[in-house]
Design an enzyme around this catalytic site. Structure first.
Site, PDB file in Angstrom:
ATOM      1  N   LYS A 265       0.856  -1.188   0.000  1.00 40.44           N
ATOM      2  CA  LYS A 265       0.000   0.000   0.000  1.00 40.44           C
ATOM      3  C   LYS A 265       0.893   1.240   0.000  1.00 40.44           C
ATOM      4  CE  LYS A 265      -3.114   2.657   2.994  1.00 40.44           C
ATOM      5  NZ  LYS A 265      -3.720   2.747   4.343  1.00 40.44           N
ATOM      6  N   ASP A 270      -2.287  10.607   3.268  1.00 38.84           N
ATOM      7  CA  ASP A 270      -3.698  10.266   3.453  1.00 38.84           C
ATOM      8  C   ASP A 270      -4.388  11.311   4.318  1.00 38.84           C
ATOM      9  OD1 ASP A 270      -6.151   9.071   3.636  1.00 38.84           O
ATOM     10  OD2 ASP A 270      -5.526   7.556   5.092  1.00 38.84           O
ATOM     11  N   LYS A 277      -9.675  13.505   7.945  1.00 38.71           N
ATOM     12  CA  LYS A 277      -9.142  13.142   9.248  1.00 38.71           C
ATOM     13  C   LYS A 277      -9.037  14.375  10.144  1.00 38.71           C
ATOM     14  CE  LYS A 277      -6.115   9.388   7.608  1.00 38.71           C
ATOM     15  NZ  LYS A 277      -6.609   8.292   8.468  1.00 38.71           N
ATOM     16  N   ASP A 288       1.679   6.521   5.483  1.00 40.38           N
ATOM     17  CA  ASP A 288       0.684   5.586   4.957  1.00 40.38           C
ATOM     18  C   ASP A 288       1.189   4.846   3.722  1.00 40.38           C
ATOM     19  OD1 ASP A 288      -1.717   4.424   5.574  1.00 40.38           O
ATOM     20  OD2 ASP A 288      -2.919   5.767   4.342  1.00 40.38           O
ATOM     21  N   ASP A 347     -11.959   7.555   3.851  1.00 43.96           N
ATOM     22  CA  ASP A 347     -10.739   7.348   4.628  1.00 43.96           C
ATOM     23  C   ASP A 347     -10.391   5.866   4.759  1.00 43.96           C
ATOM     24  OD1 ASP A 347      -8.507   8.126   6.047  1.00 43.96           O
ATOM     25  OD2 ASP A 347      -9.539   8.167   7.977  1.00 43.96           O
ATOM     26  N   GLU A 349      -9.387   4.033   2.349  1.00 45.31           N
ATOM     27  CA  GLU A 349      -8.952   4.048   0.950  1.00 45.31           C
ATOM     28  C   GLU A 349      -7.904   2.989   0.626  1.00 45.31           C
ATOM     29  OE1 GLU A 349      -5.533   5.184   2.770  1.00 45.31           O
ATOM     30  OE2 GLU A 349      -7.517   5.951   3.249  1.00 45.31           O
ATOM     31  N   ARG A 351      -7.759  -0.199   1.171  1.00 45.56           N
ATOM     32  CA  ARG A 351      -8.348  -1.405   0.584  1.00 45.56           C
ATOM     33  C   ARG A 351      -8.839  -1.153  -0.837  1.00 45.56           C
ATOM     34  NH1 ARG A 351     -12.413  -1.546   5.522  1.00 45.56           N
ATOM     35  NH2 ARG A 351     -10.554  -0.526   6.361  1.00 45.56           N
TER      36      ARG A 351
END
Length: 494
Positions: A265, A270, A277, A288, A347, A349, A351
């Site tokens: 990933k 993010d 967030k 991230d 959020d 995201e 996956r």
């Protein structure tokens, strides 16, 4: 750092520092006994008075008046019969931190005084090398004034003659792993305005240029759209930074060997997107992409040690930002697999990029696929900051990863992937929704990914709790490069 194996008496070596282990009780190693005799019993008195400590992972300095050794660095090992692998790692970390901060330019490690309770010389050497490299690591790439480099530059590991080849092999292996961890840390520590998806693509090509066993390519959004990666592209929709699907292939084995695929990933920043967030701590969302960074580091380590295995790294790189073009809660997208997803929270995201990357992996006809992701805050609630979360659709694969984690100290803990959790992803409007509510958040995230891994053996590593450290020691950890490297070396045929 220059490391070498030594099979002669460590006390007779001229050095700036000699590292020696100390245990609780009167019986000490042969190295200690000889040193105490040279120092006319002073060491024994200091140990009895507590000025030299035998408590696990404590360090003590002594400056002898005679001999070729300028400094003695003692590290406590606790009770000899109770020294475990975990205890040894703790002691190794402590002593190497002390060594890195000293004025010593070179050092000799008396391995026989450290390897108690049948700890193998090769394994112990690996831990020492990685501990020293980690202690010496600094990230000052973005500072105008660079940190003063660690003075120590040469370390000799002194062991039994029969262990020399094992020590040499361990030095080579651990040096490669440490180099991979450093690359992983460097990429993770970079700010989001530097480390963009395009930057990662360029780094992949630079890595392939450095190692002939690697080759790299990067797909742009046009190619991704043609492949039907609607889920992946929904994440980058709100950003000015275009997404990249980066593929790095390492060919160390022969053509008969199947590929082991690592999927990372790579969300370079993010913000949460429209599901924004909170501002506090948002700077840490540059981390991230640590899953992607660990794929880079693992491939570097394998290439460095010329491991006879075939590995493909697939990196899903994107930036998750809010804008007028951003994906909204309630939007429905079609994945590369043809399945549809209702996005209830932008959020969640990770996956969304991983599911298309996992479908893309099918073309490599993999032996195994392991994805690595800072996926859920729920994993931190469940496991804290010590263990990686592991979920898998194959017990043999899960066991191999767990064993690799135990061996390296880069440990993981398996969570269930039961069908009963799948219903939390039910949607009234699409094949599934991208969140399953607060209960079992790490498990339902893996359940989502499992719907795209039906054609191969797969495991998911949630590194949200271990990829970086917060607070005054903020920085990327380099995990799980040791686990992944050890696992892949275990897949070498023959």
């Amino acid at each position: 750092m220059n490391y070498s194996a030594l099979s002669t008496d460590p006390i007779k070596q001229k050095s700036d520092c000699l590292v020696v282990g100390v245990v609780e009780g009167k019986t000490q190693s042969a190295v200690w006994t000889e040193l105490d005799q040279q120092c006319k019993g002073v060491l024994g008195k200091l140990l009895s008075s507590g000025d030299i400590s035998s408590k696990l992972a404590t360090t003590s300095w002594f400056y002898p008046q005679e001999g070729g050794v300028k400094r003695l660095l003692f590290v406590g090992l606790g009770k000899e019969k109770e020294l475990s692998e975990a205890g040894f790692r703790k002691a190794a970390k402590s002593v190497m931190q002390s060594l890195s901060k000293s004025g010593a330019a070179n050092a000799v490690v008396a391995l026989s005084s450290l390897t108690l309770n049948s700890l193998k010389a090769g394994w112990a050497t690996e831990q020492l090398v990685i501990a020293l490299e980690s202690a010496c690591y600094t990230f000052d790439n973005m500072k105008s004034e660079k940190a003063t480099p660690t003075k120590v530059s040469q370390v000799k590991v002194a062991g039994d003659k029969r262990d020399k080849s094992a020590i040499e092999a361990a030095i080579a292996k651990a040096s490669a792993v440490a180099k991979g961890m450093s690359l992983t840390k460097d990429l993770g520590n970079l700010p989001g305005n530097v480390c963009t998806p395009d930057y990662l693509a360029k780094q992949a090509k630079a890595l392939a240029k450095e190692y002939k066993s690697l080759k790299a390519e990067a797909l742009g959004e046009k190619e991704m759209k043609e492949l039907g990666m609607g889920s992946f592209l929904s994440v980058s929709a709100g950003s000015d930074q275009p997404a990249r699907l980066i593929v790095i292939e390492y060919k160390g084995g022969d053509d008969k060997q199947k590929n082991h695929v690592l999927v990372g990933k790579g969300i370079t920043f993010d913000s949460g997107g429209i599901s924004l967030k909170p501002g506090e701590g948002m700077d840490e969302m540059k981390y991230d992409m640590c899953g992607a960074a660990s794929v880079f580091g693992t491939l570097l380590a394998l290439a460095e040690m010329k491991a006879p295995v075939n590995v493909v790294g697939v990196i899903a790189a994107a930036e998750n930002m809010p804008s007028g073009k951003a994906t909204k809660p309630g939007d429905i997208v079609t994945t590369m697999s043809g399945q549809t997803v209702e996005i209830l929270n932008t959020d969640a995201e990770g996956r969304l990029v991983l599911c298309d990357a996992l479908t893309y992996c099918e073309r490599f006809k993999p032996e195994t696929v392991v994805d690595i992701a800072t996926l859920t805050g729920a994993c931190i609630i469940a496991l804290g900051n010590h263990a990686t979360g592991l979920l898998a659709n194959d017990d043999k694969l899960a066991d191999a990863l767990l064993a690799a984690g135990e061996s390296t100290g880069d440990r993981a803990w398996r969570l269930p992937l039961w069908d009963e959790y799948q219903t939390q992803l039910d949607s009234n409007f699409a094949d599934m929704q991208n969140i399953g509510g607060r209960p079992a958040g790490t498990i339902t995230a893996a359940c989502f990914l499992s719907r795209f891994t039906k054609k191969y053996r797969w495991a998911h590593l949630d590194i949200a709790g271990v990829a970086w450290t917060s607070g005054k020691d903020k920085g990327a950890s380099g995990r799980p490069v040791p686990l992944l490297t050890e696992y892949l070396l275990g897949q070498v045929k023959g």
